[in-house]
Scaffold this motif. Structure first.
Motif, PDB file in Angstrom:
ATOM      1  N   ARG A 192       9.427   6.519  -1.033  1.00  0.00           N
ATOM      2  CA  ARG A 192       8.923   7.302   0.101  1.00  0.00           C
ATOM      3  C   ARG A 192       7.405   7.337   0.156  1.00  0.00           C
ATOM      4  O   ARG A 192       6.814   7.704   1.173  1.00  0.00           O
ATOM      5  CB  ARG A 192       9.457   8.732   0.030  1.00  0.00           C
ATOM      6  N   HIS A 193       6.751   6.947  -0.927  1.00  0.00           N
ATOM      7  CA  HIS A 193       5.283   6.967  -0.969  1.00  0.00           C
ATOM      8  C   HIS A 193       4.658   5.708  -0.381  1.00  0.00           C
ATOM      9  O   HIS A 193       3.434   5.656  -0.215  1.00  0.00           O
ATOM     10  CB  HIS A 193       4.801   7.141  -2.414  1.00  0.00           C
ATOM     11  N   LYS A 207       0.836  -1.204   0.000  1.00  0.00           N
ATOM     12  CA  LYS A 207       0.000   0.000   0.000  1.00  0.00           C
ATOM     13  C   LYS A 207       0.866   1.248   0.000  1.00  0.00           C
ATOM     14  O   LYS A 207       1.971   1.250   0.537  1.00  0.00           O
ATOM     15  CB  LYS A 207      -0.917   0.037   1.226  1.00  0.00           C
ATOM     16  N   THR A 208       0.326   2.305  -0.602  1.00  0.00           N
ATOM     17  CA  THR A 208       0.986   3.594  -0.493  1.00  0.00           C
ATOM     18  C   THR A 208       0.556   4.229   0.825  1.00  0.00           C
ATOM     19  O   THR A 208      -0.393   3.772   1.478  1.00  0.00           O
ATOM     20  CB  THR A 208       0.603   4.523  -1.654  1.00  0.00           C
ATOM     21  N   LYS A 209       1.230   5.282   1.211  1.00  0.00           N
ATOM     22  CA  LYS A 209       0.885   5.967   2.453  1.00  0.00           C
ATOM     23  C   LYS A 209      -0.467   6.668   2.364  1.00  0.00           C
ATOM     24  O   LYS A 209      -1.046   7.037   3.386  1.00  0.00           O
ATOM     25  CB  LYS A 209       1.990   6.964   2.811  1.00  0.00           C
ATOM     26  N   ASN A 210      -0.969   6.832   1.147  1.00  0.00           N
ATOM     27  CA  ASN A 210      -2.298   7.416   0.948  1.00  0.00           C
ATOM     28  C   ASN A 210      -3.386   6.361   0.887  1.00  0.00           C
ATOM     29  O   ASN A 210      -4.557   6.676   0.687  1.00  0.00           O
ATOM     30  CB  ASN A 210      -2.319   8.255  -0.333  1.00  0.00           C
ATOM     31  N   SER A 212       4.061   2.522   2.432  1.00  0.00           N
ATOM     32  CA  SER A 212       4.025   2.320   3.883  1.00  0.00           C
ATOM     33  C   SER A 212       5.162   1.414   4.364  1.00  0.00           C
ATOM     34  O   SER A 212       5.594   1.514   5.511  1.00  0.00           O
ATOM     35  CB  SER A 212       2.669   1.724   4.289  1.00  0.00           C
ATOM     36  N   GLU A 263       8.152   1.513   3.426  1.00  0.00           N
ATOM     37  CA  GLU A 263       9.390   2.179   3.005  1.00  0.00           C
ATOM     38  C   GLU A 263      10.596   1.760   3.844  1.00  0.00           C
ATOM     39  O   GLU A 263      11.648   1.381   3.309  1.00  0.00           O
ATOM     40  CB  GLU A 263       9.217   3.694   3.086  1.00  0.00           C
TER      41      GLU A 263
END
Length: 231
Positions: free
Chosen positions: A210-211, A37-40, A213, A215
């Motif tokens: 960096r985008h 997943k991305t942080k968004n 989770s 990372e």
């Protein structure tokens, strides 16, 4: 569903893309993370991370779970074309127009107008239905904008033969090209086919990792030069 008729792309995509980057980017160790997943909150079915030739972190994503509707659209259109409902529309318009025109004593309205209305209705229905299918294809490809990566991939469980003489398949390829998305397919013979190569994006601030989770764990794994395959 098409996923039961064809081999599943998720069973082949990870190994194929790992080998692809090992050849294309001379990547010695490729980290593979599944269902990330991305942080968004945007989900990716697969994430590939490795150090490229200048030791920068290169990130690629692949999506295939949301591509099942695309396979259904392309296969159905290849086999059947547009729906048979479009033939009902002109028939209804013909009968209705004839009944209305019958109220007039003018032969032109009675015999010509209903057929013109019916033919127009057929072409309008066909045009609208095809545009609707194109819009669904475009929405699926546009959804990949949420994925922040150097390269993005779309994987579909469908035979590459389905792309021959298929205008909707050609439209999908154009949309992938427009968005810079790579496209791979796998059919009943369990052979991955590269239909469209992705366009590489360069991050202006740091790297695309960096985008995501995960990372920190991915950076640590890459710094130790280990190969991870996260289930």
């Amino acid at each position: 569903m098409s996923s039961t008729k064809e081999s599943k792309i998720e069973d082949f995509a990870f190994d194929y893309l790992q080998h692809y980057y090992a050849l294309q980017q001379s990547a010695k160790s490729v980290l593979i993370s599944k269902s990330d997943k991305t942080k968004n909150g945007a989900e990716v079915d697969g994430l590939f991370a490795f150090k490229d030739r200048d030791s920068s972190i290169f990130v690629a994503t692949v999506s295939f779970k949301d591509a099942f509707p695309l396979a259904d659209i392309l296969i159905n259109y290849k086999k059947n074309g547009l729906s048979k409902v479009r033939y009902i529309t002109p028939a209804v318009l013909l009968i209705t127009s004839f009944l209305v025109a019958a109220q007039s004593d003018h032969w032109l309205y009675m015999w010509v107008a209903p057929f013109l209305v019916a033919i127009s209705g057929f072409y309008i229905h066909s045009f609208s239905e095809k545009n609707y299918l194109k819009r669904k294809i475009r929405q699926q490809v546009d959804a990949l904008r949420q994925h922040k990566a150097n390269e993005k991939w779309l994987g579909i469980s469908i035979s590459s033969l389905c792309f021959r003489n298929n205008s909707l398949a050609s439209y999908l390829l154009k949309q992938c090209q427009r968005q810079g998305v790579g496209l791979i397919t796998v059919g009943k013979r369990a052979k991955v086919v590269l239909m469209q190569e992705p366009r590489t994006q360069i991050s202006r601030r740091g790297d695309y990792l960096r985008h995501f989770s995960a990372e920190n764990s991915i950076r640590q794994a890459l710094s130790n030069e280990t190969v991870l395959r996260v289930a």
